[in-house]
Design an enzyme around this catalytic site. Sequence first.
Site, mmCIF file in Angstrom:
data_model
loop_
_atom_site.group_PDB
_atom_site.id
_atom_site.type_symbol
_atom_site.label_atom_id
_atom_site.label_comp_id
_atom_site.label_asym_id
_atom_site.label_seq_id
_atom_site.Cartn_x
_atom_site.Cartn_y
_atom_site.Cartn_z
ATOM 1 N N ASN A 69 -50.267 60.534 -59.016
ATOM 2 C CA ASN A 69 -50.925 61.239 -57.920
ATOM 3 C C ASN A 69 -50.195 60.868 -56.631
ATOM 4 O O ASN A 69 -50.483 59.858 -56.003
ATOM 5 C CB ASN A 69 -52.396 60.798 -57.891
ATOM 6 C CG ASN A 69 -53.183 61.447 -56.768
ATOM 7 O OD1 ASN A 69 -52.630 62.173 -55.947
ATOM 8 N ND2 ASN A 69 -54.470 61.162 -56.724
ATOM 9 N N ARG A 91 -50.013 65.316 -60.131
ATOM 10 C CA ARG A 91 -50.764 66.168 -59.202
ATOM 11 C C ARG A 91 -49.738 66.918 -58.362
ATOM 12 O O ARG A 91 -48.881 66.308 -57.727
ATOM 13 C CB ARG A 91 -51.652 65.305 -58.307
ATOM 14 C CG ARG A 91 -52.270 66.069 -57.176
ATOM 15 C CD ARG A 91 -53.172 65.154 -56.368
ATOM 16 N NE ARG A 91 -53.546 65.775 -55.125
ATOM 17 C CZ ARG A 91 -53.507 65.171 -53.935
ATOM 18 N NH1 ARG A 91 -53.120 63.913 -53.843
ATOM 19 N NH2 ARG A 91 -53.863 65.799 -52.852
ATOM 20 N N HIS A 128 -57.424 69.836 -52.783
ATOM 21 C CA HIS A 128 -58.355 68.831 -53.335
ATOM 22 C C HIS A 128 -59.024 69.308 -54.622
ATOM 23 O O HIS A 128 -60.127 68.857 -54.976
ATOM 24 C CB HIS A 128 -59.454 68.451 -52.308
ATOM 25 C CG HIS A 128 -58.957 67.552 -51.218
ATOM 26 N ND1 HIS A 128 -59.271 67.728 -49.893
ATOM 27 C CD2 HIS A 128 -58.155 66.459 -51.267
ATOM 28 C CE1 HIS A 128 -58.686 66.793 -49.161
ATOM 29 N NE2 HIS A 128 -57.998 66.017 -49.980
ATOM 30 N N ARG A 150 -54.523 65.078 -39.105
ATOM 31 C CA ARG A 150 -54.352 66.541 -39.045
ATOM 32 C C ARG A 150 -55.451 67.146 -38.183
ATOM 33 O O ARG A 150 -56.595 66.684 -38.205
ATOM 34 C CB ARG A 150 -54.439 67.149 -40.446
ATOM 35 C CG ARG A 150 -53.285 66.746 -41.330
ATOM 36 C CD ARG A 150 -53.371 67.426 -42.687
ATOM 37 N NE ARG A 150 -52.814 66.553 -43.700
ATOM 38 C CZ ARG A 150 -53.245 66.477 -44.944
ATOM 39 N NH1 ARG A 150 -54.233 67.242 -45.361
ATOM 40 N NH2 ARG A 150 -52.680 65.648 -45.794
ATOM 41 N N GLU A 166 -59.119 61.548 -59.273
ATOM 42 C CA GLU A 166 -58.166 62.636 -59.541
ATOM 43 C C GLU A 166 -57.292 62.311 -60.747
ATOM 44 O O GLU A 166 -56.909 63.203 -61.511
ATOM 45 C CB GLU A 166 -57.298 62.873 -58.295
ATOM 46 C CG GLU A 166 -58.080 63.466 -57.145
ATOM 47 C CD GLU A 166 -57.443 63.260 -55.795
ATOM 48 O OE1 GLU A 166 -56.918 62.152 -55.521
ATOM 49 O OE2 GLU A 166 -57.470 64.204 -54.980
#
Length: 402
Positions: A12, A93, A181, A242, A382
């Site tokens: 990931n 990922r 996500h 961000r 994840e």
Amino acid sequence: MQFQTPSILAINGGSSSIKFALYSMSDPVDRRMYGVIDRIGLKDTTFRSDDLSGTVPVSQCIGTLDHRAAATFLVDWLDKEIGLDLIAAVGHRIVNGGVQHACSEPFSDALLLELRRVSAWAPEHLPAEIAMVDLIRERRPELPQIACFDTAFHREMPNVAKTMAIPRRLTAKGVERLGFHGLSFAFLMEELERNAGAEAARGRVILAHLGNGASLAAVRNGKSIDTSMGFTPAAGVPMSTRSGDLDPGLLWYLAQSEQMTPQQFNHMVNHQSGLLGVSETSSDVRDLLDRETTDSRAAEAIAMFCYQIRKCIGGFAAALGGLDTLIFAGGIGENSPVVRTRICQELGFLGVDLQAVRNDDGEQVISTDASRVAVRVIHTDEEIMIAKSVRAIMNHSSRPSE
Ligand code: ADP
């Protein structure tokens, strides 16, 4: 450290970290090891790993490594500690699968070519992710590698949510709200079903993944119907560095008033904005909470973060026609009772009623028994979703064709 049976390696890769986990091939819920390379690109890149079989946790400073060097370090370390030949397949990922990819798939030459072509649009993630795939291909060309797209979860969003109000010719080229996500959101929905049952998972659900990157998804009947991030992960709610959604006229204004180039604008909205931009001191919620009583900029940054997330929840509740379950996840969502409280205040009109002690203790359900909306905290994972996808694909491809 030796494992008797082959493993799945889940990778990931983020903008400044690579998390990895090893799972048993026969039982992908059986996690054998977890580790992370953190602070990539900074002078104190660190490597940590936990051997879940009970021995040697490792933590070391490994100098200043860029993404390629960090990937090389990880592959060398895995080869030495486990043996690359004991890894049966690798799942990655992949942040951006564009409009085409609605499920995980093996890396083919064509897929790699396509990802290289679009990597300029996801400069924070895709180049590093592709570098890792290339490196493993060089070392073990025959090892199956699987792409698990973070955008896949949202591919069935209705057009009304996907379409941006720009000229249709751009939409035809794939410029639309992609959302991200997805691996985390898919995991949260599985956990919701496991913990609260199928009916809850079919209901009106808002998922709030709040980490350094933060996004929300509105889910009905188990399907994403809207999400806060857009064509890129810079959109939506404000994040660590961000900006989230901005007035599109700002680009032109800054080009005129400050001679800002598109590159500088992109850097600003991805790396100098959000909590960092407003506080002028830190992108980390913990730092800002520590100093919010003495530094009004820190207080404003946290207030803005919570306000915009609350506003997004209100909008998604309208899109869903009400709300049954709200789930918090990610580093901030899982660990900060204060932020959860501030987001949920004023949401009483939707039926959200937090229970203070449950919230402070970070229990599974943090709403009162009488709350119309069940508010939950779920530790997201994840890597396990990557391992499950890899196992499904490997099992499918090893089945004899009918
Ligand atoms: P990433 O998106 O990089 O995977 P995480 O999901 O690990 O990041 O979230 C990292 C963020 O979580 C940190 O920047 C920090 O702001 C926040 N965080 C972690 N622990 C806490 C805590 N106890 N209280 C408040 N915020 C926290």
